[in-house]
Design an enzyme around this catalytic site. Structure first.
Site, short mmCIF file in Angstrom:
data_model
loop_
_atom_site.label_atom_id
_atom_site.label_comp_id
_atom_site.label_asym_id
_atom_site.label_seq_id
_atom_site.Cartn_x
_atom_site.Cartn_y
_atom_site.Cartn_z
N SER A 72 1.32 31.25 -33.91
CA SER A 72 2.60 30.56 -34.13
C SER A 72 3.24 31.16 -35.38
O SER A 72 2.53 31.75 -36.22
CB SER A 72 2.33 29.07 -34.35
N TYR A 83 -1.87 21.97 -38.24
CA TYR A 83 -1.43 22.89 -37.18
C TYR A 83 -1.22 24.29 -37.77
O TYR A 83 -1.72 25.29 -37.23
CB TYR A 83 -0.14 22.37 -36.54
P1 NDP Z 1 2.07 21.81 -24.59
O1 NDP Z 1 1.80 20.67 -25.48
O2 NDP Z 1 3.26 21.77 -23.69
O3 NDP Z 1 0.78 22.12 -23.70
C1 NDP Z 1 -0.48 22.19 -24.34
C2 NDP Z 1 -1.57 22.19 -23.30
O4 NDP Z 1 -2.82 22.12 -23.99
C3 NDP Z 1 -1.48 20.99 -22.37
O5 NDP Z 1 -1.82 21.39 -21.07
C4 NDP Z 1 -2.53 20.06 -22.94
O6 NDP Z 1 -3.12 19.22 -22.01
C5 NDP Z 1 -3.56 21.05 -23.46
N1 NDP Z 1 -4.40 20.43 -24.47
C6 NDP Z 1 -4.00 19.84 -25.61
N2 NDP Z 1 -5.04 19.29 -26.25
C7 NDP Z 1 -6.13 19.55 -25.48
C8 NDP Z 1 -7.50 19.20 -25.60
N3 NDP Z 1 -7.95 18.46 -26.62
N4 NDP Z 1 -8.35 19.62 -24.65
C9 NDP Z 1 -7.90 20.33 -23.59
N5 NDP Z 1 -6.60 20.67 -23.42
C10 NDP Z 1 -5.73 20.27 -24.36
O7 NDP Z 1 2.14 23.10 -25.54
P2 NDP Z 1 2.86 24.51 -25.36
O8 NDP Z 1 2.77 24.95 -23.95
O9 NDP Z 1 4.15 24.43 -26.06
O10 NDP Z 1 1.92 25.41 -26.31
C11 NDP Z 1 1.00 26.36 -25.79
C12 NDP Z 1 0.52 27.18 -26.96
O11 NDP Z 1 1.62 27.89 -27.55
C13 NDP Z 1 -0.11 26.37 -28.09
O12 NDP Z 1 -1.21 27.08 -28.62
C14 NDP Z 1 1.00 26.27 -29.12
O13 NDP Z 1 0.49 26.09 -30.41
C15 NDP Z 1 1.66 27.63 -28.95
N6 NDP Z 1 3.04 27.70 -29.41
C16 NDP Z 1 4.02 27.03 -28.75
C17 NDP Z 1 5.34 27.13 -29.19
C18 NDP Z 1 6.44 26.42 -28.48
O14 NDP Z 1 7.60 26.51 -28.94
N7 NDP Z 1 6.21 25.74 -27.37
C19 NDP Z 1 5.70 27.96 -30.33
C20 NDP Z 1 4.57 28.62 -30.98
C21 NDP Z 1 3.29 28.50 -30.50
P3 NDP Z 1 -2.38 17.83 -21.57
O15 NDP Z 1 -1.08 18.25 -20.96
O16 NDP Z 1 -3.31 17.25 -20.61
O17 NDP Z 1 -2.20 17.06 -22.84
#
Ligand code: NDP
Length: 256
Positions: free
Chosen positions: A158, A171
């Site tokens: 990130s 985070y």
């Molecule tokens: P979302 O919150 O939309 O999705 C995250 C996913 O991770 C979900 O499917 C969630 O499951 C799963 N998850 C969260 N916690 C757990 C856990 N304890 N065990 C198993 N699964 C888990 O996030 P994004 O798609 O936005 O982010 C994806 C990646 O990209 C992350 O690493 C984020 O830090 C990174 N990122 C995103 C940005 C953005 O603008 N979106 C910018 C920079 C980095 P569930 O849906 O069941 O909760």
């Protein structure tokens, strides 16, 4: 901007044919898009996430659209330990007898408060999901990856994993750790040349996490996860063989 830009890399349709790829956080957001993209390019995808219904929906879509064999692994990374990671490795060995890649994508945002007021339990949970679980999974799965012809580990970073920012707390710290893990592992594995390791920052993307972090932002101004899939495919497939130890920003990437 509604869906991004022209593709910077055009993956062959069979880019990931006969390959097995683990995607964490595969039920929603960027992980869901990546799981679908990998399956559409031929991979058998191991769909790991914490909400079974979301994983089942992605599974059903993959089975309806492709001839690949996905599998779902409901797991809460907040409680993942060495034994659970070893069990996953054993299950993948039993089901597929190989593993060609991991996309470490799952993360939690955690509270957006000053470090001085950040609850310790929440800090520990964010660090475990975002930074410790990828260590445990990678260690358990490394023997399978090292046995593959050319394997790829992709970590998700990130902007706040490069430059700290007020109120991003655990985070931000977890994403610095992710960058460090990616560089350290890449350096350790480079001489053997079999497993490449890179970190990817998707940049602001239209997902639930982004909406939680920026509630006043109009999501329509952000690219959808699909806009980054050329880079996600490039790093996972054999066209990136030899690319390792890099930290790539999706918005700035112009192609191989
Ligand atoms: P979302 O919150 O939309 O999705 C995250 C996913 O991770 C979900 O499917 C969630 O499951 C799963 N998850 C969260 N916690 C757990 C856990 N304890 N065990 C198993 N699964 C888990 O996030 P994004 O798609 O936005 O982010 C994806 C990646 O990209 C992350 O690493 C984020 O830090 C990174 N990122 C995103 C940005 C953005 O603008 N979106 C910018 C920079 C980095 P569930 O849906 O069941 O909760």
């Amino acid at each position: 901007m509604t869906g991004g830009h022209a593709p910077r890399y055009r993956p062959p349709a069979d880019l990931l044919r006969d390959r097995v790829v683990l995607v964490t956080g595969a039920g929603a957001g960027i992980g869901r898009a990546a799981a679908l993209a990998y399956a559409r390019h031929g991979a058998d995808v191991v769909l790991l996430g914490r909400t079974r219904a979301k994983l089942e929906a992605v599974f059903d879509r993959i089975v309806a659209e492709t001839a690949t064999k996905p599998v779902i692994v409901p797991a809460d990374l907040a409680t993942l330990d060495e034994a659970a990671a070893d069990n996953l490795a054993e299950a993948i060995r039993d089901d597929y007898a190989r593993l060609d890649g991991i996309l470490h994508n799952a993360s939690v945002l955690g509270p957006r408060v000053p470090v001085a007021h950040y609850p310790a339990a929440a800090w520990a949970e964010v660090m475990h999901v975002n930074a410790m679980a990828p260590v445990l999974l990678t260690r358990a799965l490394l023997p399978l990856l090292e046995a593959a012809p050319d394997a790829s580990i992709v970590f998700t970073s990130s902007g706040v994993g490069r430059v700290g920012r007020a109120y991003w707390g655990a985070y931000a710290v977890s994403k610095f750790a992710t960058e460090g893990l990616s560089q350290t592992l890449a350096d350790e594995l480079e001489s053997a040349g079999r497993v490449r390791v890179n970190a990817l920052n998707p940049g602001g993307t239209r997902t639930a996490m982004r909406a939680a972090a920026y509630p006043a932002e109009d999501p329509a101004t952000l690219p959808e996860p699909q806009a980054h899939m050329d880079l996600y495919l490039y790093l996972m497939g054999p066209d990136s063989a030899g690319v390792t130890g890099r930290s790539i920003d999706a918005p700035a990437w112009r192609g191989p």
